[in-house]
Design an enzyme around this catalytic site. Structure first.
Site, PDB file in Angstrom:
ATOM      1  N   LYS A  35       0.830  -1.208   0.000  1.00 13.35           N
ATOM      2  CA  LYS A  35       0.000   0.000   0.000  1.00 13.35           C
ATOM      3  C   LYS A  35       0.864   1.258   0.000  1.00 13.35           C
ATOM      4  O   LYS A  35       0.612   2.204   0.718  1.00 13.35           O
ATOM      5  CB  LYS A  35      -0.919  -0.021   1.224  1.00 13.35           C
ATOM      6  N   CYS A  36       1.875   1.277  -0.846  1.00 12.79           N
ATOM      7  CA  CYS A  36       2.866   2.348  -0.894  1.00 12.79           C
ATOM      8  C   CYS A  36       2.762   3.073  -2.240  1.00 12.79           C
ATOM      9  O   CYS A  36       2.308   2.496  -3.226  1.00 12.79           O
ATOM     10  CB  CYS A  36       4.253   1.720  -0.725  1.00 12.79           C
ATOM     11  N   GLY A  37       3.211   4.295  -2.279  1.00 13.21           N
ATOM     12  CA  GLY A  37       3.234   5.033  -3.533  1.00 13.21           C
ATOM     13  C   GLY A  37       4.115   4.394  -4.584  1.00 13.21           C
ATOM     14  O   GLY A  37       3.965   4.653  -5.781  1.00 13.21           O
ATOM     15  N   PHE A  38       5.062   3.557  -4.164  1.00 14.74           N
ATOM     16  CA  PHE A  38       5.969   2.884  -5.098  1.00 14.74           C
ATOM     17  C   PHE A  38       5.512   1.465  -5.453  1.00 14.74           C
ATOM     18  O   PHE A  38       6.218   0.738  -6.154  1.00 14.74           O
ATOM     19  CB  PHE A  38       7.390   2.808  -4.522  1.00 14.74           C
ATOM     20  N   THR A  39       4.340   1.058  -4.987  1.00 18.07           N
ATOM     21  CA  THR A  39       3.872  -0.318  -5.185  1.00 18.07           C
ATOM     22  C   THR A  39       3.819  -0.715  -6.657  1.00 18.07           C
ATOM     23  O   THR A  39       4.039  -1.875  -6.994  1.00 18.07           O
ATOM     24  CB  THR A  39       2.508  -0.527  -4.490  1.00 18.07           C
TER      25      THR A  39
END
Length: 159
Positions: A35-39
């Site tokens: 659930k990360c911006g870099f996922t």
């Protein structure tokens, strides 16, 4: 001198996997979060894995919840999310700490071998480490570095 092959890590089912089993491969170790911006980097990582695995590259994913609780509580949820949304087929391991006093021994080793730009420790999800065929940590890529930008360096070690 320590090498990556000196470590064992937990698979999602709790059994141990010796990294010695990957001896002779070029390895990318990455701490991940669902659930990360870099996922979205899962997409590029999977593509790199598809493009290079027959040449001896393996990507090892290590979910971590060290940064703003961006990982599911359940390993089953994590694995299903990665497979369903990004088609991840490279090995994923049990969620672990990648920084601080409880950092897994593998990540303590990786960060001591290749320091980051501003700090030794892991700053965020999707920090990537490149290991050569002899088990040496040869490069480190920041979370914001697109996996595609790693290809030139991977090519150097895959030959």
């Amino acid at each position: 001198m320590a090498r990556v092959y000196d470590f064992s890590v937990e698979k999602p089912d709790g059994t141990l996997q010796s990294l010695k089993d990957y001896e002779g491969s070029v390895i990318v170790v990455v701490n991940t979060a669902s659930k990360c911006g870099f996922t979205d980097q899962f997409k590029e990582l999977q593509q790199i894995y598809d493009d290079y695995r027959d040449k001896g590259l393996v990507i090892l994913g290590f979910p971590s919840d060290n940064f703003n609780n961006q990982e599911f509580d359940s390993m089953d949820e994590t694995l299903a999310f990665c497979e369903r949304n990004y088609g991840v087929t490279f090995p994923m391991f049990k969620k672990m700490d990648v920084k601080g006093e409880h950092a897994a021994p593998l990540f303590a080793f990786l960060t001591s071998e290749k320091k980051g730009l501003l700090t030794e420790g892991i700053k965020w999800n999707f920090t990537k480490f490149l290991i050569d065929r002899e088990g040496n940590v040869v490069d480190r890529f920041a979370p914001q570095t697109s996996p595609d930008k790693m290809r030139a360096v991977i090519d150097k070690y895959i030959q």
